[in-house]
Design an enzyme around this catalytic site. Structure first.
Site, PDB file in Angstrom:
ATOM      1  N   ASP A 123     101.489  59.829  28.740  1.00 39.23           N
ATOM      2  CA  ASP A 123     100.477  58.781  28.566  1.00 39.23           C
ATOM      3  C   ASP A 123     100.503  58.316  27.114  1.00 39.23           C
ATOM      4  O   ASP A 123     100.943  59.049  26.231  1.00 39.23           O
ATOM      5  CB  ASP A 123      99.078  59.341  28.875  1.00 39.23           C
ATOM      6  CG  ASP A 123      98.798  59.412  30.371  1.00 39.23           C
ATOM      7  OD1 ASP A 123      99.549  58.813  31.150  1.00 39.23           O
ATOM      8  OD2 ASP A 123      97.814  60.072  30.751  1.00 39.23           O
ATOM      9  N   MET A 124      99.999  57.090  26.865  1.00 40.56           N
ATOM     10  CA  MET A 124      99.887  56.621  25.485  1.00 40.56           C
ATOM     11  C   MET A 124      98.416  56.526  25.121  1.00 40.56           C
ATOM     12  O   MET A 124      97.635  55.939  25.868  1.00 40.56           O
ATOM     13  CB  MET A 124     100.581  55.267  25.320  1.00 40.56           C
ATOM     14  CG  MET A 124     100.756  54.863  23.877  1.00 40.56           C
ATOM     15  SD  MET A 124     101.747  56.045  22.898  1.00 40.56           S
ATOM     16  CE  MET A 124     103.412  55.475  23.265  1.00 40.56           C
ATOM     17  N   GLN A 152     101.820  49.793  25.636  1.00 47.07           N
ATOM     18  CA  GLN A 152     100.585  49.004  25.836  1.00 47.07           C
ATOM     19  C   GLN A 152     100.786  47.583  25.316  1.00 47.07           C
ATOM     20  O   GLN A 152     101.035  47.387  24.122  1.00 47.07           O
ATOM     21  CB  GLN A 152      99.442  49.681  25.065  1.00 47.07           C
ATOM     22  CG  GLN A 152      99.159  51.114  25.506  1.00 47.07           C
ATOM     23  CD  GLN A 152      98.620  51.982  24.373  1.00 47.07           C
ATOM     24  OE1 GLN A 152      99.117  51.918  23.255  1.00 47.07           O
ATOM     25  NE2 GLN A 152      97.622  52.805  24.664  1.00 47.07           N
ATOM     26  N   ARG A 173     106.328  52.859  31.611  1.00 49.02           N
ATOM     27  CA  ARG A 173     105.133  52.379  32.323  1.00 49.02           C
ATOM     28  C   ARG A 173     104.449  51.367  31.407  1.00 49.02           C
ATOM     29  O   ARG A 173     104.015  51.721  30.314  1.00 49.02           O
ATOM     30  CB  ARG A 173     104.209  53.567  32.612  1.00 49.02           C
ATOM     31  CG  ARG A 173     102.850  53.176  33.176  1.00 49.02           C
ATOM     32  CD  ARG A 173     101.986  54.411  33.419  1.00 49.02           C
ATOM     33  NE  ARG A 173     102.580  55.281  34.412  1.00 49.02           N
ATOM     34  CZ  ARG A 173     102.396  56.603  34.461  1.00 49.02           C
ATOM     35  NH1 ARG A 173     101.638  57.210  33.579  1.00 49.02           N
ATOM     36  NH2 ARG A 173     102.971  57.327  35.401  1.00 49.02           N
ATOM     37  N   LYS A 176      98.215  47.319  29.971  1.00 53.01           N
ATOM     38  CA  LYS A 176      97.610  46.429  28.965  1.00 53.01           C
ATOM     39  C   LYS A 176      97.104  47.245  27.781  1.00 53.01           C
ATOM     40  O   LYS A 176      97.197  46.810  26.641  1.00 53.01           O
ATOM     41  CB  LYS A 176      96.439  45.656  29.586  1.00 53.01           C
ATOM     42  CG  LYS A 176      96.867  44.621  30.607  1.00 53.01           C
ATOM     43  CD  LYS A 176      95.674  43.771  31.055  1.00 53.01           C
ATOM     44  CE  LYS A 176      96.051  42.876  32.213  1.00 53.01           C
ATOM     45  NZ  LYS A 176      94.928  42.035  32.668  1.00 53.01           N
ATOM     46  N   GLU A 274      85.415  49.147  32.347  1.00 53.27           N
ATOM     47  CA  GLU A 274      86.436  48.111  32.479  1.00 53.27           C
ATOM     48  C   GLU A 274      86.020  46.990  33.410  1.00 53.27           C
ATOM     49  O   GLU A 274      86.554  45.898  33.347  1.00 53.27           O
ATOM     50  CB  GLU A 274      87.729  48.727  33.032  1.00 53.27           C
ATOM     51  CG  GLU A 274      88.695  49.113  31.943  1.00 53.27           C
ATOM     52  CD  GLU A 274      89.806  50.013  32.469  1.00 53.27           C
ATOM     53  OE1 GLU A 274      90.518  50.545  31.635  1.00 53.27           O
ATOM     54  OE2 GLU A 274      89.942  50.181  33.693  1.00 53.27           O
TER      55      GLU A 274
HETATM   56  P1  FDA Z   1      92.340  44.120  33.914  1.00 52.27           P
HETATM   57  O1  FDA Z   1      91.413  45.259  33.700  1.00 52.27           O
HETATM   58  O2  FDA Z   1      92.377  43.010  32.908  1.00 52.27           O
HETATM   59  O3  FDA Z   1      92.031  43.543  35.328  1.00 52.27           O
HETATM   60  C1  FDA Z   1      92.723  42.377  35.753  1.00 52.27           C
HETATM   61  C2  FDA Z   1      92.318  42.011  37.144  1.00 52.27           C
HETATM   62  O4  FDA Z   1      92.645  43.090  38.034  1.00 52.27           O
HETATM   63  C3  FDA Z   1      90.850  41.776  37.356  1.00 52.27           C
HETATM   64  O5  FDA Z   1      90.467  40.498  36.931  1.00 52.27           O
HETATM   65  C4  FDA Z   1      90.746  41.952  38.855  1.00 52.27           C
HETATM   66  O6  FDA Z   1      91.229  40.827  39.514  1.00 52.27           O
HETATM   67  C5  FDA Z   1      91.698  43.107  39.096  1.00 52.27           C
HETATM   68  N1  FDA Z   1      90.957  44.384  39.054  1.00 52.27           N
HETATM   69  C6  FDA Z   1      90.826  45.229  38.014  1.00 52.27           C
HETATM   70  N2  FDA Z   1      90.067  46.289  38.344  1.00 52.27           N
HETATM   71  C7  FDA Z   1      89.683  46.092  39.622  1.00 52.27           C
HETATM   72  C8  FDA Z   1      88.870  46.811  40.543  1.00 52.27           C
HETATM   73  N3  FDA Z   1      88.261  47.952  40.200  1.00 52.27           N
HETATM   74  N4  FDA Z   1      88.721  46.311  41.773  1.00 52.27           N
HETATM   75  C9  FDA Z   1      89.303  45.146  42.134  1.00 52.27           C
HETATM   76  N5  FDA Z   1      90.078  44.412  41.310  1.00 52.27           N
HETATM   77  C10 FDA Z   1      90.261  44.872  40.078  1.00 52.27           C
HETATM   78  N6  FDA Z   1      96.034  52.748  29.311  1.00 52.27           N
HETATM   79  C11 FDA Z   1      96.411  53.294  28.122  1.00 52.27           C
HETATM   80  O7  FDA Z   1      95.986  52.837  27.060  1.00 52.27           O
HETATM   81  N7  FDA Z   1      97.281  54.363  28.116  1.00 52.27           N
HETATM   82  C12 FDA Z   1      97.813  54.892  29.251  1.00 52.27           C
HETATM   83  O8  FDA Z   1      98.587  55.850  29.187  1.00 52.27           O
HETATM   84  C13 FDA Z   1      97.443  54.297  30.496  1.00 52.27           C
HETATM   85  N8  FDA Z   1      97.961  54.756  31.673  1.00 52.27           N
HETATM   86  C14 FDA Z   1      97.742  54.050  32.831  1.00 52.27           C
HETATM   87  C15 FDA Z   1      98.413  54.384  33.998  1.00 52.27           C
HETATM   88  C16 FDA Z   1      98.259  53.618  35.151  1.00 52.27           C
HETATM   89  C17 FDA Z   1      99.047  53.961  36.376  1.00 52.27           C
HETATM   90  C18 FDA Z   1      97.385  52.489  35.143  1.00 52.27           C
HETATM   91  C19 FDA Z   1      97.217  51.624  36.351  1.00 52.27           C
HETATM   92  C20 FDA Z   1      96.678  52.174  33.991  1.00 52.27           C
HETATM   93  C21 FDA Z   1      96.839  52.947  32.837  1.00 52.27           C
HETATM   94  N9  FDA Z   1      96.147  52.625  31.668  1.00 52.27           N
HETATM   95  C22 FDA Z   1      96.535  53.220  30.485  1.00 52.27           C
HETATM   96  C23 FDA Z   1      94.982  51.693  31.694  1.00 52.27           C
HETATM   97  C24 FDA Z   1      95.368  50.265  31.356  1.00 52.27           C
HETATM   98  O9  FDA Z   1      95.696  50.154  29.994  1.00 52.27           O
HETATM   99  C25 FDA Z   1      94.210  49.312  31.659  1.00 52.27           C
HETATM  100  O10 FDA Z   1      93.098  49.657  30.894  1.00 52.27           O
HETATM  101  C26 FDA Z   1      93.802  49.282  33.120  1.00 52.27           C
HETATM  102  O11 FDA Z   1      94.906  49.380  33.955  1.00 52.27           O
HETATM  103  C27 FDA Z   1      93.073  47.968  33.445  1.00 52.27           C
HETATM  104  O12 FDA Z   1      93.942  46.881  33.174  1.00 52.27           O
HETATM  105  P2  FDA Z   1      94.573  45.931  34.298  1.00 52.27           P
HETATM  106  O13 FDA Z   1      96.007  45.719  33.951  1.00 52.27           O
HETATM  107  O14 FDA Z   1      94.345  46.460  35.638  1.00 52.27           O
HETATM  108  O15 FDA Z   1      93.864  44.544  34.057  1.00 52.27           O
END
Ligand code: FDA
Length: 289
Positions: A123-124, A152, A173, A176, A274
């Site tokens: 993880d980061m 990220q 991986r 954002k 979030e």
């Molecule tokens: P964002 O949060 O901007 O959401 C975009 C859109 O997705 C929303 O507008 C909506 O349409 C949809 N959406 C989001 N959440 C929803 C929900 N609950 N229900 C329905 N729709 C929803 N971060 C980090 O800093 N270090 C790490 O190591 C990791 N590791 C990691 C692993 C994995 C497998 C994932 C999926 C995520 C991470 N993250 C992470 C977290 C990442 O950085 C981020 O904070 C979250 O994934 C949320 O960002 P999104 O890309 O989903 O977009």
């Protein structure tokens, strides 16, 4: 986000029996056995995260390593290890105490994962750890070239990191980013973070590695599909967090990031922060009992 650091709120949430169902939506349980059961029930590829963050306590770091070793054994015994890799936060295995200790501890987890026929992704965490995490990744990949990293898209540096990690065998991986970071190191405008995600995904799809696109964002998922066809790239995957967009997870066949362990509180609060709709879901479930 303040609630994730508030002891009174933590106490309230942890002790209200009604919260358990809500916690269960995002966290697979507290024990190894519960996590394995969730993996079995999901029927999708997973990456498991034993919850626990920054520790300066060597004994705590050792307990985290033991938890991963126990988990890998249990997955192997259940015949689930092939589709179940693990995600490790280096801060939980001693990074802020001593980078060498984190490397040794992560190496033990990688060796066990190799024995079980699966992989590990680092993880980061916040930007102060990025260089150290990438150094440890580099060392681990000498013995286990399949060790993956998270990059990220909110960090200014990430496009260059994607270029450096787009070679053969590399597993990245792309997320954002989830930490509150200052403007000197991170893009602040969410739409610019998305744009940088697109720049990064192009680099990874054009490269020779194995990209893992971890996002729930429907717009980005569509772009990834289009760009993958453009680059004629089929060896990549989508990833999402346990409990979020579960129908979409099935449709895409995503890998699911499954957190478990006793230290679920901070993780849960970050997921609620979030997305306001998740907070509404949480409060409604508190009120309905
Ligand atoms: P964002 O949060 O901007 O959401 C975009 C859109 O997705 C929303 O507008 C909506 O349409 C949809 N959406 C989001 N959440 C929803 C929900 N609950 N229900 C329905 N729709 C929803 N971060 C980090 O800093 N270090 C790490 O190591 C990791 N590791 C990691 C692993 C994995 C497998 C994932 C999926 C995520 C991470 N993250 C992470 C977290 C990442 O950085 C981020 O904070 C979250 O994934 C949320 O960002 P999104 O890309 O989903 O977009």
């Amino acid at each position: 986000m303040a609630a994730s650091r508030n002891e009174t709120v933590r106490h309230l949430v942890a002790n209200a029996p009604i919260s358990r169902d809500v916690v269960k939506r995002f966290v697979a349980g507290e024990s190894t056995a519960e996590a394995v059961e969730v993996v079995r029930g999901l029927g999708l590829p997973v990456t498991l995260d034993y919850l626990g963050e920054d520790t300066r306590d060597e004994a705590q770091a050792e307990r985290t390593v033991q938890a991963y070793l126990e988990l890998l054994d249990a997955l192997h015994a259940a015949g689930l290890a092939v589709n179940a890799e693990v995600s490790v936060k280096l801060s939980a295995v001693g990074q802020s105490l001593d980078e060498a200790l984190a490397l040794t501890n992560a190496s033990r987890i990688c060796a066990a994962a190799e024995q079980c026929g699966t992989t590990v992704t680092l993880d980061m965490e916040d930007h102060t750890t990025t260089d150290s995490t990438l150094r440890v990744l580099h060392e681990l990949r000498r013995s286990w070239p399949w060790v993956g990293a998270v990059l990220q898209s909110y960090l200014h540096r990430t496009l260059d990191d994607c270029k450096a990690l787009s070679g053969p065998g590399s597993r990245v991986r792309l997320v954002k980013g989830a930490y509150a970071e200052p403007a000197e190191v991170a893009i602040q405008d969410p739409s610019e973070v998305d744009l940088n995600y697109v720049r990064c995904l192009n680099v990874l799809l054009a490269g020779e590695g194995y990209p893992m696109f971890a996002t729930h964002d429907p717009r980005l998922i569509e772009i990834i599909g289009e760009r993958a066809r453009w680059y004629d790239k089929t060896d990549f995957e989508y990833q999402m967090l346990y409990g979020i967009r579960t129908e979409e997870q099935r449709r895409l066949g995503t890998r699911v990031y499954v957190p478990y362990g006793e230290q679920w509180y901070g993780y849960l609060m970050r997921r609620l922060a979030e997305r306001p709709a998740n907070v509404t879901f949480f409060l409604r479930s508190l009120a309905s009992r």
